[in-house]
Design a protein around this motif. Structure first.
Motif, short mmCIF file in Angstrom:
data_model
loop_
_atom_site.label_atom_id
_atom_site.label_comp_id
_atom_site.label_asym_id
_atom_site.label_seq_id
_atom_site.Cartn_x
_atom_site.Cartn_y
_atom_site.Cartn_z
N VAL A 1 0.81 -1.14 -0.04
CA VAL A 1 0.07 -0.07 -0.07
C VAL A 1 0.89 1.30 0.04
O VAL A 1 0.64 2.20 -0.90
CB VAL A 1 -0.90 -0.10 1.13
CG1 VAL A 1 -1.83 1.34 1.24
CG2 VAL A 1 -1.83 -1.27 0.94
N ASP A 2 1.85 1.29 0.84
CA ASP A 2 2.96 2.37 0.76
C ASP A 2 3.58 2.63 -0.48
O ASP A 2 3.68 3.84 -0.85
CB ASP A 2 3.84 2.30 1.75
CG ASP A 2 3.44 2.33 3.35
OD1 ASP A 2 2.52 2.87 3.50
OD2 ASP A 2 4.15 1.47 4.12
N TRP A 3 3.87 1.72 -1.26
CA TRP A 3 4.55 2.01 -2.64
C TRP A 3 3.51 2.28 -3.60
O TRP A 3 3.83 3.01 -4.57
CB TRP A 3 5.35 0.58 -3.14
CG TRP A 3 6.64 0.44 -2.36
CD1 TRP A 3 6.83 -0.13 -1.14
CD2 TRP A 3 7.70 1.29 -2.60
NE1 TRP A 3 8.21 0.21 -0.78
CE2 TRP A 3 8.62 0.88 -1.84
CE3 TRP A 3 8.23 2.14 -3.73
CZ2 TRP A 3 10.23 1.38 -1.82
CZ3 TRP A 3 9.61 2.58 -3.79
CH2 TRP A 3 10.29 2.28 -2.71
N TYR A 4 2.26 1.66 -3.41
CA TYR A 4 1.17 2.16 -4.26
C TYR A 4 1.07 3.70 -4.32
O TYR A 4 0.86 4.44 -5.10
CB TYR A 4 -0.11 1.29 -3.87
CG TYR A 4 -1.14 1.59 -4.97
CD1 TYR A 4 -1.30 0.82 -6.09
CD2 TYR A 4 -2.15 2.53 -4.54
CE1 TYR A 4 -2.41 1.07 -6.78
CE2 TYR A 4 -3.33 2.67 -5.22
CZ TYR A 4 -3.44 1.74 -6.47
OH TYR A 4 -4.80 1.86 -7.35
N LEU A 5 0.71 4.15 -2.92
CA LEU A 5 0.74 5.40 -2.66
C LEU A 5 1.83 6.29 -3.24
O LEU A 5 1.64 7.43 -3.75
CB LEU A 5 0.42 5.88 -1.29
CG LEU A 5 -0.94 5.23 -0.56
CD1 LEU A 5 -0.76 5.39 0.80
CD2 LEU A 5 -2.14 6.18 -1.13
N LEU A 6 3.07 5.88 -3.19
CA LEU A 6 4.24 6.45 -3.88
C LEU A 6 4.26 6.69 -5.18
O LEU A 6 4.78 7.70 -5.80
CB LEU A 6 5.36 6.05 -3.28
CG LEU A 6 6.77 6.47 -3.67
CD1 LEU A 6 6.87 7.93 -2.93
CD2 LEU A 6 8.04 5.60 -3.33
N ILE A 7 3.75 5.58 -5.88
CA ILE A 7 3.79 5.66 -7.42
C ILE A 7 2.63 6.22 -7.88
O ILE A 7 2.97 6.91 -8.96
CB ILE A 7 4.10 4.19 -7.87
CG1 ILE A 7 5.38 3.61 -7.46
CG2 ILE A 7 4.07 4.20 -9.50
CD1 ILE A 7 5.54 2.10 -7.75
#
Length: 420
Positions: free
Chosen positions: A227-233
């Motif tokens: 979820v964190d990397w989804y929000l970052l990208i």
């Protein structure tokens, strides 16, 4: 030795005086217990966690001030971020208590058994009242804290990039999965970690349902990391489609990339979760770094969610400072012009070189003629001074214009100049 084979009744039957003389766990071969000055991870845990808490608190304070006092516009993402930050602070406080007064960040064999088994919380049966210790509270609040912070970022993306249809769809998908996951984890932790009817706190910690929940630590960390990397990208292609220069696009992306700290922290946290699961013989030592990187993820998420508002705050402040500086310069200019007024020299009848006078003396003329000439010179000088003074007033006249008139010449006031 597996904790599942430990009999809680047997441990409770050991006299407290004996527990105060033996370590909480058997040390590895060749290592002696150190109860006086044992190695500890507490300084690192508290130092790094406090630094990120200060960063998050600063960004969050600017966000709240800007939303309430400057733009006066409170949104749902502000509410969810506020609730998540409160849960994060509760988690931080309980970890601090566990580090200072408890066993977090220390080896089990460097801790007396009575301290490790200290009943810092009580379960009151038949009354439904539970006073839970710090470790229990940290287990309960971590899921809602992370979930609310990440949900605030999804709401923020939806508001900022709402005209883009693919962003709206991506936000709905990501927010739904994240919300369902963290709500489920929160409910599960409440059910599995709370003492069941008839259980003491020690029995609860050593029970199968409590130990079962610890096994989902790695899956929970992996989903949170995704979820964190989804929000970052997610905002990167959205920003790149905006109609602005490349330099401005990069500036906007830097604001959103502050969430990269949370994404990196989630990867490191999963690594320490794996280490804890692979070898649980010294959990109090290894769990310290798990909690540390949870704090980094939480507080970096709060800072990232607040960063667009922080950027807006500094834009408004720079504009306000520029206006104040222009006003100050204008006042200084008027003050200098006023002090530069022409000052006439003092009249001294006894001086022959006084400006504006033409004194003529001759041997055959009397003092009356000299006085008449000096009087004529005074009159001419007064007239000249009057003209200079009026001209100075015209030249130092101050004209104020607005910022819109400064940018657009057609809006500026027209001043008709006088010719002298």
């Amino acid at each position: 030795m597996s904790t599942g084979n430990i009999d809680p009744k047997l441990i409770e039957s050991i006299p407290p005086a004996l527990l105060n003389t033996i370590p909480a766990a058997e040390p590895p071969p060749g290592i002696q217990p150190n109860f006086v000055d044992p190695p500890t991870r507490v300084p690192v845990i508290l130092g790094v966690s406090t630094a990120f808490l200060v960063l998050a608190a600063l960004c969050f304070s600017i966000r709240i001030y800007t939303k309430l006092a400057i733009v006066k516009n409170w949104k749902w993402d502000d509410l969810t971020c506020s609730l998540g930050f409160v849960c994060s602070i509760v988690h931080f406080v309980e970890v601090v208590i566990g580090c200072i007064n408890g066993i977090t960040g220390k080896h089990l064999w460097d801790i007396y058994a009575d301290k490790a088994l200290n009943k810092s919380s009580l379960s009151v049966q038949n009354g439904g009242i539970l006073v839970l210790r710090s470790s229990y509270i940290t287990t309960i609040v971590v899921a809602p804290a992370l979930g609310l912070i990440k949900f605030s970022l999804f709401i923020q993306y939806y508001r900022l990039f709402r005209p883009l249809r693919w962003v709206r769809i991506s936000v709905w998908i990501g927010a739904t999965i994240s919300a369902v996951f963290y709500v489920a984890v929160t409910i599960t932790s409440l059910v599995m970690n709370s003492p069941w009817p008839g259980e003491s706190l020690l029995e609860d910690i050593l029970s199968w349902h409590y130990l079962k929940f610890t096994q989902v630590s790695i899956p929970t960390g992996v989903v949170g990391m995704l979820v964190d990397w989804y929000l970052l990208i997610l905002p990167i292609p959205a920003v790149w489609t905006l109609q602005m220069s490349t330099s401005k696009k990069l500036g906007v992306l830097i604001i959103f990339m502050t969430g990269g700290l949370a994404a990196i922290a989630s990867i490191v946290g999963v690594n320490y979760r794996v280490q804890l699961q692979e070898n649980a013989n010294d959990p109090t030592w290894k769990v310290g770094y798990v909690l540390l990187w949870v704090h980094v993820e939480m507080f970096a998420g709060v800072a990232a969610s607040s960063m667009p508002t922080v950027h807006l705050f500094f834009i408004r402040q720079n504009f306000s400072l520029a206006s104040r500086w222009s006003s100050l310069k204008s006042r200084l200019t008027r003050s200098r012009s006023s002090s530069a007024q022409v000052k006439l020299p003092d009249y001294n009848p006894s001086s022959k070189n006084w400006a504006g006078s033409s004194t003529h003396t001759s041997e055959g003329r009397q003092g009356t003629r000299r006085q008449d000439l000096e009087s004529d010179g005074c009159e001419r000088n007064a007239m000249k001074a009057s003209r200079v003074e009026n001209s100075q007033i015209r030249l130092t006249q101050h004209i104020s214009i607005t910022h819109e008139q400064r940018d657009d010449a057609s809006l500026r006031p027209v001043v008709t100049d006088r010719h002298w």
